[in-house]
Scaffold this motif. Sequence first.
Motif: not given
Length: 538
Positions: A53-59, A368-376, A384-389, A420-422
């Motif tokens: 569901k959720f990944g993080i990216w080092a772009h 964080a609220e924007t990211v969580i709302h996007m993820l949901i 899935n959401l891949l988020l670049s930090v 997760f796992d849903t």
Amino acid sequence: MKRNIFKTILLSACILQGGSALAQQEKAEPGKFSPTWESLSQYEVPEWFRNAKFGIWAHWGPQCQPEAGDWYGRGMYEEGGAAYKWHLEHYGHPSEFGFKDVINEWKAEKWNPERLVALFKKTGARYFFAMGNHHDNMDLWDSKYQSWNSVNMGPKRNVLGEWEKAARKNKLPFGVSIHSSHAWTWYETAQGADKKGPYAGISYDARVVTKEDGKGKWWEGYDPQELYVQNHALSGHAWVAWDWPEGTSVPPQSYYDNFFDRTVDMINKYHPDLVYFDDSVLPFWPINDTGLKVVSHYYNQNMKLHKGNLNAVVFGKKLEAKHKEAIVWDVEKGVPSECQDKAWQTCSCLGTWHYNRSAYEDNWYKSAETVIHMLIDIVSKNGNLLLSVPMKGNGTIDDKEEKILEDIAAWMEVNGEGIFDTRPWCIYGEGPSTETAIPLDGAGFNEGKNAPYTSTDIRFVKKGKYLYAHIMKWPSDGKIQIKSLATGSPYCKGEIEKVELLGGGKAKFRRTSKGLLIDLPKDKTPNPISLVLKITNR
């Protein structure tokens, strides 16, 4: 004698136009898959990815060094633009100090990959992505087929190798993004010259600087033409040329072969679990089948490594239905309006793709609220959401980004069970935000266009006998109405036995013809961003 002279000229032309004069060197792994859409349609998305569901990216790469935002290596050659002006002020004119020299400025002196990957895992990431190369054409590993790489210059470290080691140590699936196919058109601004001012008519470095010009300089022994690959006719603006339409300058076979060799070399060395191509469909599609060859090699090799099981994931953009049978659809900075039959992914970032100091100074990171709302929303639609930090050139993230990650982690600690796992439910959601479709723009680009969420905006996912209802905002009166769970609902025919607020205990409820009516536990706010109701359905 004439034949030898002709051979020398041909060899030089191949080096200038493709990065290698030799034919394809790497061998494709034989196996179940061959480089056709029909063969690749045998692909099935692995369950581990659907669960993650959720990944993080080092772009992260040399374009982060100026801290001036995206596409710096192209924009610095666009007279009058923001990157060009920044470059003049900090580095000098691009005829004298080109992107090749920006690479030399990038030292990554504070980079600690193990710390960062551990932080990303603590945030909730279930897979980690690193950038292998960008459109700037520099490989971030000990590349056999591109001498302009991070081991030879810049930080003089095996960036991809160190990221991979950190990901494996943290037991996270490891992904690599490959963007270099477009260097051919993306760098075309570097062929130009100023049209006015004291440098008018003086060519930028990419067009004229040769290996011989490096004698006595930091890049002695390296050919800038291998980096810039600009000994060709102009195509025009990179956006226009992105999908290789008619009129685009077409690379020679040596360029395709070099891309294949570099990418397969990376796959063979680091065995990534995921590969992201920043391309419409696949690299060079539809003018060439190199992308298909790389994917078939990757699938076959992955099956060999995993004793006949295919655990790999490949991403491409702007996919048609037949393409979605073979690879996973990636939506850049956007979300489709409806639930998708097949697993897919949104890629987005907290700020800009490459670090931009103004995002920090002017406070325009995603919260964080924007990211969580996007993820949901994404997860409810089978994605899935891949988020670049964004990372600074020195290899660190800033304190505001760290705080955002802490806030995401705090929400995940309470509510991750509902992510997760849903799997998607009968419908993805209800409420005002489900009533108006927001069309995608090309590869995506529709994020942030929805109206602010309310407590009547709800997203659903399921796991076993449990239904999870994500309430996007806390209600002021402590009451929730879920219309989709009304008596007689076609979506929920059994009895509802229990309703729990994740992190807050049991909730009182009653089911009526108007919906499932819930009184939230008093004085319980497990996390201020949003809440999740765990509903047991018999």
